[in-house]
Enzyme design. Structure first.
Site, PDB file in Angstrom:
ATOM      1  CB  CYS A 219      11.667 -29.525  -7.929  1.00  0.00           C
ATOM      2  SG  CYS A 219      11.514 -30.794  -9.173  1.00  0.00           S
TER       3      CYS A 219
ATOM      4  NE  ARG B 118       8.952 -25.176  -4.693  1.00  0.00           N
ATOM      5  CZ  ARG B 118       8.567 -24.050  -5.244  1.00  0.00           C
ATOM      6  NH1 ARG B 118       7.846 -23.211  -4.548  1.00  0.00           N
ATOM      7  NH2 ARG B 118       8.896 -23.743  -6.474  1.00  0.00           N
TER       8      ARG B 118
ATOM      9  CD  GLU C 255     -11.476 -23.170  -6.590  1.00  0.00           C
ATOM     10  OE1 GLU C 255     -11.062 -23.260  -7.748  1.00  0.00           O
ATOM     11  OE2 GLU C 255     -10.759 -23.364  -5.598  1.00  0.00           O
TER      12      GLU C 255
ATOM     13  CE  LYS D 254      -9.364 -26.350  -4.491  1.00  0.00           C
ATOM     14  NZ  LYS D 254      -8.768 -25.115  -4.875  1.00  0.00           N
TER      15      LYS D 254
ATOM     16  CD  GLU E 234      -6.544 -28.969  -6.173  1.00  0.00           C
ATOM     17  OE1 GLU E 234      -5.383 -28.920  -6.566  1.00  0.00           O
ATOM     18  OE2 GLU E 234      -7.187 -27.947  -5.842  1.00  0.00           O
TER      19      GLU E 234
ATOM     20  CG  HIS F 156     -27.655 -27.568 -24.468  1.00  0.00           C
ATOM     21  ND1 HIS F 156     -28.415 -27.341 -25.583  1.00  0.00           N
ATOM     22  CD2 HIS F 156     -28.090 -26.690 -23.522  1.00  0.00           C
ATOM     23  CE1 HIS F 156     -29.256 -26.350 -25.349  1.00  0.00           C
ATOM     24  NE2 HIS F 156     -29.078 -25.941 -24.091  1.00  0.00           N
TER      25      HIS F 156
HETATM   26  C1  AGP Z   1      -5.484 -25.024  -6.735  1.00  0.00           C
HETATM   27  O1  AGP Z   1      -6.142 -25.803  -5.836  1.00  0.00           O
HETATM   28  C2  AGP Z   1      -4.512 -25.650  -7.555  1.00  0.00           C
HETATM   29  N1  AGP Z   1      -3.628 -26.492  -6.875  1.00  0.00           N
HETATM   30  C3  AGP Z   1      -3.965 -24.893  -8.739  1.00  0.00           C
HETATM   31  O2  AGP Z   1      -5.010 -24.865  -9.653  1.00  0.00           O
HETATM   32  C4  AGP Z   1      -3.418 -23.444  -8.558  1.00  0.00           C
HETATM   33  O3  AGP Z   1      -4.445 -22.575  -8.226  1.00  0.00           O
HETATM   34  C5  AGP Z   1      -2.733 -23.014  -9.867  1.00  0.00           C
HETATM   35  O4  AGP Z   1      -1.654 -23.884 -10.105  1.00  0.00           O
HETATM   36  C6  AGP Z   1      -2.269 -21.593  -9.873  1.00  0.00           C
HETATM   37  O5  AGP Z   1      -1.302 -21.355  -8.896  1.00  0.00           O
HETATM   38  P1  AGP Z   1      -0.834 -19.880  -8.566  1.00  0.00           P
HETATM   39  O6  AGP Z   1      -2.014 -19.170  -8.005  1.00  0.00           O
HETATM   40  O7  AGP Z   1       0.253 -20.044  -7.575  1.00  0.00           O
HETATM   41  O8  AGP Z   1      -0.379 -19.267  -9.847  1.00  0.00           O
END
Ligand code: AGP
Length: 613
Positions: free
Chosen positions: A2, A27, A488, A492, A495, A511
């Site tokens: 938000c 946000r 990572e 990426k 998401e 495994h």
């Molecule tokens: C990253 O691509 C994500 N959107 C998410 O994992 C992010 O890294 C995580 O929410 C942590 O955020 P912060 O670094 O602001 O704490």
């Protein structure tokens, strides 16, 4: 999660509020709304959908009030709908509130208010807040000039959970009250009035002078004045902070999306993060970090705690610290760490990584570590963010504002900063050969140039993306540091492209996961550790035999023609290779998502800053 915006000043509030919401949309973006005061009446306009939908609401252009609050929502309680959108009002429509956070005891408060005759129009936790304010306001029969503030204070005392709120009242048409607890809120002093927002980048267009509110600190803005009160409502002065970010840093600057811009900003972000901390032939400079040799020598365990991408950066941080400082390091997910009773004492150093500095689980994990006697060190990208105010020590990445939900430049900057910090610790502890440290410094300084080479893989990556964009499942594999990068790369991709992807340590394939490999499945491999290349190539051959399409990111000269695509990056110190090898994976996620026609910067269900559990 938000975003909230507010304005009080000389200009019409509505366009400023919509502008702020647009800047904050990363946000949360399932509904939006604004409230302004005109002719001593609160006008609320809201609906589900993106901020741009607000412009379609009839009459919004006629809002002329110079005071207003606004909200872009990431739904927690109640589905996205007009009723659940903010602002919310009390039953008598005397108070309007926007809220970021979660009111954990809202069921109890709802019952209390219902028993006192209040009705609820939404399923949200937020709606209790204006009604509670009204409840306390009407109970107070005095004519105290601070009655509005007192009622807001009493209401917030009843709230459990996290909140950043802005409150308007038609009885006080020139006044706005804001307060926060465990949710971010900043107040910018602009040339025409005060601007309030959940974070700094949304306001860079108006000012670089900010008040950073503390928990349970109230700000009361009236016309062109601002007053601050502590939780006992005692007034105090507050320092204004100048934030150095340029206004253009929060703009796309000609790029199609923020994510692409931020990927390409990585050479600069790394250069800025290195700053003057690291120079050849000199000891690293962390003079702002007052850590003594005596304390460092007493540490027998380090925890690195974070969420998502920041946690992945921590996995590489562990390699630096263990290799250079010879201290055992455990990396944990903040949401697990905080509830698992970790073994911590005064000999434990706990490092918390958070781009935003506002991630609820990471902050809670930090508070827990402190309560158990450990020293805490925050790594953040946002000056004055909550985590930096809680930690014993703070070091900043200087990546500039990161707007896209998918984190890119923050990840590589975090790794670089953890690398420099490890060199600094190793110099103090004398735990590594000075030549090794000097060579590593040289390699760190060469990173920005080498990142350019990784960025130059963009056309090859784009070609591969065009071939695989409609896949359903993708696997990422690697060994050692390459496995960390696989994690990572996989995060990426899933998401932003919504393709199901998994990352495995290459040696784990046999495994279990190899059972899923069949004709046409895409397997992405990272191969940068020359000591493990042969083993990894054998793993890749095993998936090719089972029909997989393969995409390789490597710094090695691999003579093999049966891979579908090989992307070559520069060689560097193996500890630093994740910084170079992650970039083609960031680009791959980006181009696949573009190929699918999806919104790269604002993926579904996600928000940039996860300020609730
Ligand atoms: C990253 O691509 C994500 N959107 C998410 O994992 C992010 O890294 C995580 O929410 C942590 O955020 P912060 O670094 O602001 O704490």
């Amino acid at each position: 999660m938000c975003g909230i915006v507010g304005y009080i000043g000389k200009k019409t509030a509505c366009p400023i509020l919509i502008n702020g919401l647009t800047a904050l949309e990363y946000r949360g973006y399932d509904s939006a709304g604004i409230a302004s005061i005109e002719n001593k009446k609160i006008c609320v306009m809201k609906d589900k959908g993106r901020v741009s939908n607000l412009n379609n609401i009839e009459g919004i252009d006629n809002l002329r009030g110079t005071i207003g609050i606004a909200h872009t929502r990431w739904a927690t309680h109640g589905k996205p709908s007009k009723e659940n959108s903010h602002p919310h009002m009390d039953n008598s429509e005397t108070f309007a509130v926007v809220h970021n956070g979660i009111i954990e005891n809202y069921t109890e408060l709802r019952k209390f208010l219902s028993d006192n005759g209040y009705k609820f129009l939404s399923q949200t936790d937020t709606e209790v807040i204006p009604n509670l304010i009204h409840y306390y306001f009407t109970k107070d029969t005095s004519s105290d000039e601070n009655k509005f503030l007192k009622s807001v204070k009493q209401a917030t005392t009843d709230l459990k959970g996290s909140f950043a709120i802005e409150v308007l009242s038609n009885l006080y048409p020139d006044k706005m009250i804001t307060v926060r607890k465990d949710s971010p809120l900043v107040i910018g002093k602009g040339s025409t009035g005060y601007h309030i927002a959940s974070d700094i980048p949304a306001l860079l267009e108006y000012t670089r002078d900010f008040y950073l509110l503390d928990d349970y600190e109230f700000a009361v803005m009236e016309n062109d004045s601002i007053k601050f009160y502590n939780s006992d409502l005692i007034e105090h002065n507050k320092e204004i902070k100048n934030i150095e970010w340029a206004a253009s840093a929060a703009e796309k600057n000609g790029y199609e999306d923020y994510m692409l811009k931020e990927i390409f900003e990585q050479p600069t972000a790394i250069r800025e993060t290195i700053g003057s901390r690291l120079k050849l032939g000199e000891k690293c400079d962390f003079s702002d970090l007052d850590i003594s040799k005596e304390y460092l020598s007493s540490i027998n365990k380090i925890f690195i705690v974070a969420c998502g991408t920041a946690m992945h950066a921590g996995l590489t941080g562990k390699k630096f610290l263990e290799n250079l400082c010879n201290i055992p390091v455990e990396v944990d997910i903040a949401s697990e760490f905080r509830y698992r009773n970790p073994i911590i004492n005064e000999k434990t150093l706990c490092i918390f990584i958070s781009q935003s500095g506002e991630t609820a689980d990471t902050i809670a994990a930090l508070k827990l570590s402190k309560s158990k006697g450990a020293k805490t060190l925050a790594v953040s990208n946002v000056i004055g963010s909550s985590i930096t105010r809680e930690a014993d020590y703070t070091i900043y990445t200087h990546a500039g504002p990161e707007i896209a939900v998918a984190s890119t430049k923050a990840y590589t900057s975090q790794i670089v900063l953890l690398g420099i910090l490890s060199v600094y610790f190793a110099e103090i502890l004398e735990s590594s050969d000075s030549k090794v440290l000097e060579n590593l410094k040289k390699d760190i300084l060469e990173l920005p140039k080498k990142i350019e080479a990784s960025l130059n893989t963009k056309n090859e990556v784009k070609n591969f993306a065009q071939k695989v964009f409609d896949e359903k499942d993708v696997f990422f594999i690697g060994r050692g540091s390459d496995y960390n990068v696989a994690l990572e790369g996989s995060l990426k991709l899933k998401e932003i492209s919504y393709i199901h992807s998994e990352a495995y340590a290459s040696g784990e394939l046999k495994h279990g996961p190899i059972a899923l490999i069949e004709n046409g499945i895409t397997v992405i491999s990272i191969l940068t550790d020359e000591t493990l290349v042969e083993k990894s190539i054998s793993n890749i051959q095993e998936v090719i035999t089972r029909g997989a399409k393969t995409f390789i990111v490597t710094n090695q000269n691999i003579l093999n023609s049966n891979f579908d695509a090989i992307v070559k990056i520069e060689e560097t110190n193996p500890l630093l290779s994740p910084i170079l090898s992650v970039i083609p994976l960031q680009l791959l996620a980006y181009y696949i998502t573009k190929e699918k026609g999806l919104d790269v910067d604002k993926p579904r269900n996600l928000a940039k800053s996860v300020t609730v559990e």
